[in-house]
Write a protein that holds these residues in place. Structure first.
Motif, PDB file in Angstrom:
ATOM      1  N   VAL A 191       0.838  -1.197   0.000  1.00 57.01           N
ATOM      2  CA  VAL A 191       0.000   0.000   0.000  1.00 57.01           C
ATOM      3  C   VAL A 191       0.873   1.247   0.000  1.00 57.01           C
ATOM      4  O   VAL A 191       1.793   1.371   0.812  1.00 57.01           O
ATOM      5  CB  VAL A 191      -0.942   0.002   1.223  1.00 57.01           C
ATOM      6  N   LEU A 192       0.551   2.170  -0.898  1.00 59.94           N
ATOM      7  CA  LEU A 192       1.277   3.437  -0.987  1.00 59.94           C
ATOM      8  C   LEU A 192       0.554   4.558  -0.247  1.00 59.94           C
ATOM      9  O   LEU A 192       1.204   5.476   0.274  1.00 59.94           O
ATOM     10  CB  LEU A 192       1.474   3.825  -2.459  1.00 59.94           C
ATOM     11  N   GLY A 193      -0.758   4.508  -0.230  1.00 60.01           N
ATOM     12  CA  GLY A 193      -1.506   5.569   0.438  1.00 60.01           C
ATOM     13  C   GLY A 193      -2.996   5.312   0.419  1.00 60.01           C
ATOM     14  O   GLY A 193      -3.482   4.347  -0.187  1.00 60.01           O
ATOM     15  N   TYR A 194      -3.729   6.176   1.102  1.00 56.23           N
ATOM     16  CA  TYR A 194      -5.182   6.071   1.211  1.00 56.23           C
ATOM     17  C   TYR A 194      -5.802   7.408   0.805  1.00 56.23           C
ATOM     18  O   TYR A 194      -5.175   8.470   0.947  1.00 56.23           O
ATOM     19  CB  TYR A 194      -5.587   5.732   2.651  1.00 56.23           C
ATOM     20  N   PRO A 200      -5.328  12.552  -0.482  1.00 50.58           N
ATOM     21  CA  PRO A 200      -4.355  11.466  -0.317  1.00 50.58           C
ATOM     22  C   PRO A 200      -3.650  11.547   1.033  1.00 50.58           C
ATOM     23  O   PRO A 200      -3.272  12.627   1.488  1.00 50.58           O
ATOM     24  CB  PRO A 200      -3.375  11.695  -1.478  1.00 50.58           C
ATOM     25  N   VAL A 201      -3.492  10.404   1.673  1.00 52.11           N
ATOM     26  CA  VAL A 201      -2.794  10.300   2.944  1.00 52.11           C
ATOM     27  C   VAL A 201      -1.758   9.197   2.817  1.00 52.11           C
ATOM     28  O   VAL A 201      -2.058   8.100   2.347  1.00 52.11           O
ATOM     29  CB  VAL A 201      -3.767   9.989   4.106  1.00 52.11           C
ATOM     30  N   ASP A 202      -0.541   9.474   3.251  1.00 51.03           N
ATOM     31  CA  ASP A 202       0.546   8.492   3.134  1.00 51.03           C
ATOM     32  C   ASP A 202       0.231   7.240   3.946  1.00 51.03           C
ATOM     33  O   ASP A 202      -0.368   7.309   5.034  1.00 51.03           O
ATOM     34  CB  ASP A 202       1.861   9.105   3.601  1.00 51.03           C
ATOM     35  N   ALA A 203       0.646   6.100   3.428  1.00 47.56           N
ATOM     36  CA  ALA A 203       0.351   4.826   4.095  1.00 47.56           C
ATOM     37  C   ALA A 203       0.965   4.759   5.487  1.00 47.56           C
ATOM     38  O   ALA A 203       0.431   4.077   6.368  1.00 47.56           O
ATOM     39  CB  ALA A 203       0.854   3.671   3.242  1.00 47.56           C
ATOM     40  N   ALA A 204       2.069   5.463   5.727  1.00 43.73           N
ATOM     41  CA  ALA A 204       2.723   5.429   7.032  1.00 43.73           C
ATOM     42  C   ALA A 204       1.868   6.061   8.121  1.00 43.73           C
ATOM     43  O   ALA A 204       2.081   5.809   9.313  1.00 43.73           O
ATOM     44  CB  ALA A 204       4.080   6.131   6.962  1.00 43.73           C
ATOM     45  N   ALA A 205       0.890   6.876   7.743  1.00 43.35           N
ATOM     46  CA  ALA A 205       0.034   7.558   8.725  1.00 43.35           C
ATOM     47  C   ALA A 205      -1.224   6.770   9.047  1.00 43.35           C
ATOM     48  O   ALA A 205      -2.035   7.225   9.848  1.00 43.35           O
ATOM     49  CB  ALA A 205      -0.342   8.947   8.213  1.00 43.35           C
ATOM     50  N   ILE A 206      -1.399   5.594   8.440  1.00 41.31           N
ATOM     51  CA  ILE A 206      -2.620   4.810   8.602  1.00 41.31           C
ATOM     52  C   ILE A 206      -2.265   3.371   8.962  1.00 41.31           C
ATOM     53  O   ILE A 206      -1.352   2.778   8.387  1.00 41.31           O
ATOM     54  CB  ILE A 206      -3.469   4.819   7.313  1.00 41.31           C
ATOM     55  N   GLN A 207      -3.003   2.809   9.916  1.00 37.81           N
ATOM     56  CA  GLN A 207      -2.978   1.356  10.121  1.00 37.81           C
ATOM     57  C   GLN A 207      -4.342   0.814   9.726  1.00 37.81           C
ATOM     58  O   GLN A 207      -5.364   1.246  10.252  1.00 37.81           O
ATOM     59  CB  GLN A 207      -2.685   0.966  11.571  1.00 37.81           C
ATOM     60  N   HIS A 208      -4.355  -0.108   8.778  1.00 38.47           N
ATOM     61  CA  HIS A 208      -5.596  -0.693   8.277  1.00 38.47           C
ATOM     62  C   HIS A 208      -5.680  -2.139   8.734  1.00 38.47           C
ATOM     63  O   HIS A 208      -4.878  -2.985   8.331  1.00 38.47           O
ATOM     64  CB  HIS A 208      -5.629  -0.617   6.743  1.00 38.47           C
ATOM     65  N   ARG A 209      -6.652  -2.436   9.581  1.00 34.09           N
ATOM     66  CA  ARG A 209      -6.908  -3.801  10.009  1.00 34.09           C
ATOM     67  C   ARG A 209      -8.152  -4.296   9.283  1.00 34.09           C
ATOM     68  O   ARG A 209      -9.192  -3.641   9.325  1.00 34.09           O
ATOM     69  CB  ARG A 209      -7.139  -3.873  11.523  1.00 34.09           C
ATOM     70  N   LYS A 210      -8.039  -5.426   8.625  1.00 35.35           N
ATOM     71  CA  LYS A 210      -9.187  -5.983   7.892  1.00 35.35           C
ATOM     72  C   LYS A 210      -9.383  -7.439   8.291  1.00 35.35           C
ATOM     73  O   LYS A 210      -8.446  -8.106   8.736  1.00 35.35           O
ATOM     74  CB  LYS A 210      -8.989  -5.846   6.380  1.00 35.35           C
ATOM     75  N   ALA A 211     -10.611  -7.929   8.116  1.00 38.96           N
ATOM     76  CA  ALA A 211     -10.947  -9.281   8.564  1.00 38.96           C
ATOM     77  C   ALA A 211     -11.825  -9.980   7.546  1.00 38.96           C
ATOM     78  O   ALA A 211     -12.506  -9.340   6.730  1.00 38.96           O
ATOM     79  CB  ALA A 211     -11.663  -9.223   9.916  1.00 38.96           C
TER      80      ALA A 211
END
Length: 454
Positions: A191-194, A200-211
Motif C-alpha cells: 500500500v502506498l496511500g489512502y 491522499p494520505v501516506d500509508a505510514a500515517a494509517i494502520q488498516h486492520r481488515k478481517a
C-alpha cells in the motif's frame, strides 16, 4: 381432437400467466436476502473477484450498512460482539518493555521505553479504544487508525470511518487506486496511500486492520455478513411468536351462543357490558374481577383461547437459527444466546476447546497489530530525540492478553513456582502473568518494609 389440444394449450398459458402473478420468475436468480447470485463467466469459471461478495465500493457500503443495522438493533448480534470484546480484550492487555536478548541495553533505557508506552496508553485511553477496535472490526470488517504526532513525539490515534476511504472521481479508472487504497500496480499488498475524504494520505500515517477476506483483497468483510439472513429471520420469528401470544392472551374468553339469533346476542352483550365512547366509536366492555366464576345459561359456552398457547413449537426453530449464527462465530451457543441451560462453562473453555482456540487465534492477530501501534509510538518518540534511534534493536515489547482457559489456579501457581525455583521463569514474567506491574510491586514492597522497620 385439434380443438381439444388448442383449448388445453390456452388453459396452460392462462395458468402460467396466473402463476407469474404470485411467483416472480426472477426469484430463481436471487438468494433469500434479495441479492443477486454472483455472476459466472461463459466458460464456467468463476468471475474475477468472486472470493468476496462485493465488486464496487457501493456494494461494499450496502453490505456494511446491512450489518451495521443488525449490530445496532439485533440483541443477539449485540451479545455476540460484546462477548468477543470481553474475551479478546477483557480488562485490557498488559504491555511491557524489556531488554532484547543478545543486547546490553541498560535498565534505565527499558524504564524510559516503558514510560513512553504508559504515556501512549494513557493519552489514547487505549483500553477503551482497544474494545472499540474489536467492535468495529466485527461490525465493519475493517478498522482504520490514523496517527497524529506532536512536537514532543507523543502519538495520538484516531478512527477513520470506512465510508471516508473512497476513490476520488478522477481516479475511478485507475486499477491500483480502487476502494480508496492506492497500491503498487501489480501488488495490492504493498500500500502506498489512502484517499480519505478525497485527500491522499501516506500509508505510514494509517494502520488498516481488515478481517474475513484474503490478503489480496483491499477491504474487509463484516463478521455477520454470511448469517445476516438468519439474524433477520430470528427477529421476525421472535416478533411473530410474541405477537401471536400477545393476541391470544389479550382475549380473555369467547362466548359461544348456541342457537341464538344475532339480535339476541347483541342484546345479551349490551345487558352484560358497559358502554364507552371514544370519538366516533362505541365499545362494549365487560370487567371480570380476579377469581370470577361464570355461570353459563343453557345454550351458552365459554372458550378460553389462551389455554391453547404452545410457544415450544417455535422455540426449536428459533434455537436452530441461533445455533447457525453461533457456528459462524465459532462460539458455544450460550455465549451467543445467554442461555446456559444446555452448556457447561468449565467444559467449554478448556485448553483444547474450539472456542478457546478461536479466541487465542484472534488474540494473536490483535497482539500483532497492537505491537505495530506501540512501536509506532516508541519510534515517533525516538524521532523527537527522547530515545535512541536504534531503540528497536535494543528493546522488545511483550504483550500479555487476558487468560481464556478455565484452570486450577492453585495447580497452575505450583507449576509456576517450580519454574521460578529452577531458574526458568523470571519474577518479571511471573508478575506479567499475574497481571501485575513488577516495578510498581517492588516499590510497594520497599515502602511496606520501610514502614515495618519504622
Amino acid at each position: 381432437m385439434q380443438d381439444t389440444t388448442r383449448l388445453e394449450h390456452r388453459l396452460t398459458e392462462a395458468c402460467d400467466a396466473l402463476w407469474d402473478l404470485f411467483v416472480d420468475p426472477r426469484s430463481a436468480y436471487l438468494d433469500d436476502t434479495g441479492q443477486w447470485w454472483d455472476s459466472v463467466a461463459t466458460n464456467g469459471q468463476a468471475g474475477q473477484g468472486v472470493s468476496v461478495p462485493f465488486a464496487t465500493e457501493q456494494q461494499l457500503a450496502d453490505i456494511r450498512n446491512q450489518v451495521r443495522h443488525l449490530a445496532a438493533t439485533n440483541e443477539f448480534a449485540i451479545n455476540g460482539i460484546e462477548n468477543r470484546v470481553s474475551y479478546l480484550v477483557g480488562t485490557g492487555h498488559v504491555y511491557r518493555a524489556c531488554v532484547r536478548k543478545g543486547t546490553h541495553a541498560s535498565a534505565e533505557l527499558e524504564t524510559e521505553v516503558q514510560t513512553v508506552i504508559d504515556e501512549f496508553l494513557e493519552v489514547n485511553h487505549w483500553q477503551a479504544r482497544q474494545q472499540e477496535i474489536v467492535r468495529r472490526l466485527d461490525r465493519d470488517g475493517e478498522v482504520f487508525l490514523r496517527y497524529f504526532v506532536d512536537s514532543h513525539g507523543i502519538t495520538r490515534v484516531r478512527f477513520v470511518e470506512p465510508d471516508q476511504v473512497a476513490t476520488p472521481r478522477e481516479l475511478v479508472n485507475v486499477p491500483e487506486a480502487t476502494f480508496g487504497i492506492h497500491t503498487e500496480p501489480r501488488d495490492v499488498e504493498s500500500v502506498l496511500g489512502y484517499y480519505i475524504d478525497g485527500q491522499p494520505v501516506d500509508a505510514a500515517a494509517i494502520q488498516h486492520r481488515k478481517a474475513n477476506v484474503d490478503a489480496n483483497v483491499k477491504r474487509g468483510l463484516p463478521l455477520y455478513y454470511p448469517v445476516r439472513k438468519n439474524l433477520r429471520r430470528i427477529d421476525k420469528l421472535l416478533r411473530n411468536m410474541s405477537v401471536v401470544a400477545e393476541i391470544q392472551s389479550a382475549i380473555a374468553l369467547i362466548r359461544k351462543h348456541r342457537g341464538a339469533s344475532r339480535s339476541g346476542v347483541e342484546q345479551f352483550v349490551a345487558d352484560q357490558s358497559q358502554t364507552t365512547s371514544a370519538g366516533s366509536r362505541t365499545r362494549q366492555l365487560s370487567h371480570y374481577a380476579p377469581g370470577t366464576i361464570l355461570d353459563a345459561p343453557a345454550g351458552l359456552e365459554y372458550d378460553f383461547p389462551a389455554a391453547g398457547i404452545d410457544a415450544s413449537n417455535f422455540v426449536a426453530v428459533l434455537q436452530a437459527e441461533l445455533r447457525a449464527v453461533a457456528s459462524r462465530l465459532v462460539m458455544p451457543e450460550f455465549m451467543f444466546t445467554s442461555d446456559a441451560s444446555n452448556s457447561n462453562y468449565a467444559s467449554t473453555l478448556v485448553a483444547e476447546g474450539p472456542a478457546v482456540k478461536m479466541f487465542q487465534r484472534l488474540q494473536a492477530g490483535l497482539e500483532t497489530d497492537d505491537r505495530d501501534v506501540m512501536w509506532r509510538a516508541v519510534e515517533n518518540t525516538a524521532l523527537a530525540g527522547r530515545l535512541p534511534n536504534d531503540i528497536r534493536r535494543l528493546v522488545d515489547i511483550q504483550i500479555t492478553p487476558p487468560s481464556l482457559e478455565v484452570r486450577n489456579h492453585l495447580q497452575h501457581c505450583q507449576v509456576e513456582k517450580i519454574a521460578f525455583e529452577k531458574g526458568i521463569l523470571s519474577p518479571q514474567t511471573w508478575s506479567l502473568k499475574l497481571g501485575l506491574d513488577y516495578d510498581q510491586e517492588q516499590k510497594n514492597l520497599a515502602m511496606h518494609q520501610g514502614e515495618r522497620e519504622a
